[in-house]
Design an enzyme around this catalytic site. Structure first.
Site, mmCIF file in Angstrom:
data_model
loop_
_atom_site.group_PDB
_atom_site.id
_atom_site.type_symbol
_atom_site.label_atom_id
_atom_site.label_comp_id
_atom_site.label_asym_id
_atom_site.label_seq_id
_atom_site.Cartn_x
_atom_site.Cartn_y
_atom_site.Cartn_z
ATOM 1 N N CYS A 54 0.797 -1.234 0.000
ATOM 2 C CA CYS A 54 0.000 0.000 0.000
ATOM 3 C C CYS A 54 0.830 1.286 0.000
ATOM 4 O O CYS A 54 0.724 2.080 -0.933
ATOM 5 C CB CYS A 54 -0.948 0.005 1.189
ATOM 6 S SG CYS A 54 -2.254 -1.201 0.980
HETATM 7 P P1 NAD Z 1 -4.454 -8.396 -3.923
HETATM 8 O O1 NAD Z 1 -3.620 -8.274 -5.132
HETATM 9 O O2 NAD Z 1 -3.983 -9.239 -2.783
HETATM 10 O O3 NAD Z 1 -5.912 -8.906 -4.297
HETATM 11 C C1 NAD Z 1 -6.628 -8.494 -5.408
HETATM 12 C C2 NAD Z 1 -7.313 -9.730 -5.961
HETATM 13 O O4 NAD Z 1 -8.288 -9.363 -6.920
HETATM 14 C C3 NAD Z 1 -6.354 -10.677 -6.665
HETATM 15 O O5 NAD Z 1 -6.487 -11.958 -6.074
HETATM 16 C C4 NAD Z 1 -6.847 -10.690 -8.111
HETATM 17 O O6 NAD Z 1 -6.668 -11.916 -8.743
HETATM 18 C C5 NAD Z 1 -8.312 -10.378 -7.892
HETATM 19 N N1 NAD Z 1 -9.038 -9.894 -9.075
HETATM 20 C C6 NAD Z 1 -8.640 -8.972 -9.978
HETATM 21 N N2 NAD Z 1 -9.602 -8.807 -10.916
HETATM 22 C C7 NAD Z 1 -10.609 -9.633 -10.593
HETATM 23 C C8 NAD Z 1 -11.882 -9.929 -11.164
HETATM 24 N N3 NAD Z 1 -12.296 -9.325 -12.261
HETATM 25 N N4 NAD Z 1 -12.672 -10.852 -10.580
HETATM 26 C C9 NAD Z 1 -12.264 -11.475 -9.450
HETATM 27 N N5 NAD Z 1 -11.082 -11.246 -8.865
HETATM 28 C C10 NAD Z 1 -10.264 -10.325 -9.415
HETATM 29 O O7 NAD Z 1 -4.700 -6.907 -3.428
HETATM 30 P P2 NAD Z 1 -5.083 -6.457 -1.966
HETATM 31 O O8 NAD Z 1 -3.859 -6.293 -1.149
HETATM 32 O O9 NAD Z 1 -6.197 -7.297 -1.456
HETATM 33 O O10 NAD Z 1 -5.624 -4.980 -2.271
HETATM 34 C C11 NAD Z 1 -6.842 -4.759 -2.928
HETATM 35 C C12 NAD Z 1 -7.150 -3.275 -2.904
HETATM 36 O O11 NAD Z 1 -7.312 -2.844 -1.558
HETATM 37 C C13 NAD Z 1 -6.051 -2.404 -3.484
HETATM 38 O O12 NAD Z 1 -6.619 -1.296 -4.106
HETATM 39 C C14 NAD Z 1 -5.268 -1.968 -2.266
HETATM 40 O O13 NAD Z 1 -4.603 -0.759 -2.457
HETATM 41 C C15 NAD Z 1 -6.366 -1.818 -1.244
HETATM 42 N N6 NAD Z 1 -5.940 -2.010 0.144
HETATM 43 C C16 NAD Z 1 -5.045 -2.969 0.449
HETATM 44 C C17 NAD Z 1 -4.673 -3.165 1.781
HETATM 45 C C18 NAD Z 1 -3.653 -4.202 2.163
HETATM 46 O O14 NAD Z 1 -3.150 -4.137 3.276
HETATM 47 N N7 NAD Z 1 -3.356 -5.155 1.322
HETATM 48 C C19 NAD Z 1 -5.237 -2.353 2.785
HETATM 49 C C20 NAD Z 1 -6.191 -1.411 2.420
HETATM 50 C C21 NAD Z 1 -6.533 -1.247 1.094
#
Ligand code: NAD
Length: 429
Positions: free
Chosen positions: A266
């Site tokens: 992030c």
């Molecule tokens: P991640 O990469 O772990 O997960 C995203 C998932 O979405 C992946 O598994 C991907 O395959 C899936 N995906 C993409 N397109 C898809 C679709 N069309 N249908 C189904 N699945 C699909 O990312 P994350 O860490 O979970 O982060 C997700 C969002 O949340 C980002 O915008 C991030 O900035 C935000 N965020 C993350 C955190 C954190 O600590 N990881 C905290 C707050 C916010």
């Protein structure tokens, strides 16, 4: 409420299971049937505290299931939370490919729904994205009008990896960004018993609250790291200074642990995206640019310190901790990646250990021997760098470090117990 969650990564899986634990009927959408089957079998593809046990409980209680069928998941739900990745593009801005593709599929699914439906953007997106990019896609694909036939809200997530499920269930605040009364009402219902204040804002404000929060926390860390570098030169204990500062309610004690700096999925991408947006708008954020520079220089500093003690060519360097922080297997933008690559470029041989990120490290880093224990990684090493503050490293003693060829230890995170280990140096202490 029946809720669809698109994207089962760190945020989606925790949010999905969390919403199920709160009494909703959740269907989580994965990209592949294999991943959905794995999750339906009670296994999670990431490491996250308490998540697997909670998932199993929800599967047993039929409150959560995974699928790869996005259309039917959306069509059978009243709300869809989009939790897909928003990584950095090469110019630092956010890459919206996953968001756009997911929004197209959600929009197409909305075409067939009769009932009012709320689309909730939970992914972190730069201010303006939801209204200018996502809503038009949803309207085009569905042939319906936002605010009239369906609602849109931006609901940023603030969870920390390592404590993700607990953070999701016990947030400091819930931000609901929408100008739409009906959408706000539905989200108020969803979050009614989370015991947190719900702040209602416009969509752009909600998007910016997320960036502002992460940018501020990254600033706090870079601040204490810069101060820590000076404290070290002056023979001052940075951690005592941080304790003294942190008790001031206006400052707070969190994110004041000096060390090798921030990484993860992030802070780096969010700070970069904010800088890119500020440049695009001609409102350059000089402080944020320096925050990034200070962070990068901490990684270089640890290598400079090491090189003063041992020439790197052909030397075995033990790395304890690869994940960007303890409690996770996530290595995205971890300081260890830059540091290991640099060591290898100078001819060092890396023997590493991380309690959870070993498998990811084997995939992402070339020629790194990942060992099964800290002791194995220390055997025969010419020097050791400690890059993640996993609690188990606090248990290491001089006896463990005696396995090294030369006892040269540099701590990038303050975790060793000086009562158990002597003769090491910290980056800011
Ligand atoms: P991640 O990469 O772990 O997960 C995203 C998932 O979405 C992946 O598994 C991907 O395959 C899936 N995906 C993409 N397109 C898809 C679709 N069309 N249908 C189904 N699945 C699909 O990312 P994350 O860490 O979970 O982060 C997700 C969002 O949340 C980002 O915008 C991030 O900035 C935000 N965020 C993350 C955190 C954190 O600590 N990881 C905290 C707050 C916010």
């Amino acid at each position: 409420m029946r809720i669809a969650v698109i994207g089962l990564g760190y945020v989606g899986l925790c949010s999905g299971v969390g919403l199920a634990l709160k009494g909703n009927e959740v269907v989580g959408v994965a990209t592949t049937e294999e991943k959905a089957a794995l999750i339906n079998g009670g296994k999670i593809p990431i490491y996250e505290e308490a998540l697997e046990e909670s998932l199993k409980a929800c599967l047993k209680g039929n409150s959560f299931r995974a699928t790869s069928g996005l259309a039917s998941a959306v069509a059978s739900s009243s709300a869809t939370f989009i939790c897909v990745g928003t990584p950095s593009a090469s110019d630092g801005s956010i890459d919206l490919a996953q968001m756009k593709s997911a929004s197209e599929s959600v929009g197409a699914a909305l075409k067939k729904t009769g009932e009012y439906h709320v689309v909730v953007v939970k992914s972190t997106v730069i201010p303006g994205t939801t209204e200018d990019e996502i809503v038009p896609i949803l309207e085009r694909q569905s042939g319906k009008k936002s605010r009239k036939h369906f609602g849109v809200a931006m609901n940023p997530e603030f969870l920390r990896e390592g404590k993700a499920l607990s953070d999701f269930l016990h947030p400091d605040r819930v931000v609901v960004g929408t100008g739409d009364k009906k959408a706000a009402e539905m989200l108020r219902k969803v979050y009614a018993d989370f015991g947190a204040p719900i702040i209602e804002t416009g969509i752009r404000e909600a998007e910016m609250i997320k960036y502002a929060s992460n940018a501020f926390l990254a600033t706090k860390i870079s601040f204490i790291n810069e101060l820590g570098n000076l404290c070290k030169k002056l023979g001052i204990d940075t951690y005592k200074v941080a304790e003294g500062m942190g008790l001031d309610k206006r400052i707070g004690k969190h994110f004041l642990q000096a060390g090798i700096g921030w990484g993860g999925s992030c802070f780096p991408k969010d700070v970069k995206a904010l800088i890119a947006k500020s440049r695009e708008e001609g409102a350059r954020m000089k402080i944020m640019e320096d925050v990034v520079d200070v962070n990068a220089s901490q990684r270089k500093l640890v290598i400079e310190m090491l090189k003063k003690k041992v020439p790197l060519g052909g030397k075995k360097i033990a790395i304890l901790g690869i994940a960007f922080k303890p409690g996770t297997d996530d290595m995205r933008e971890a300081p260890a990646i830059d540091i290991i690559k640099h060591l290898q470029a100078e001819g060092a041989l890396v023997q590493a250990y991380d309690p959870k990120a070993g498998d990811n490290a084997r995939r992402l880093l070339l020629d790194v021997n990942c060992h099964a224990s800290a002791r194995d990684a220390l055997k025969g090493a010419d020097a050791c760098l400690i890059l993640t503050d996993w609690p188990e490293f606090a248990e290491l003693t001089d006896k463990d470090f005696a396995l090294m060829k030369n006892k040269i230890i540099i701590e990038g995170r303050r975790i060793l117990d000086p009562k158990k280990v002597g003769g090491y140096e910290g980056i800011c202490w």
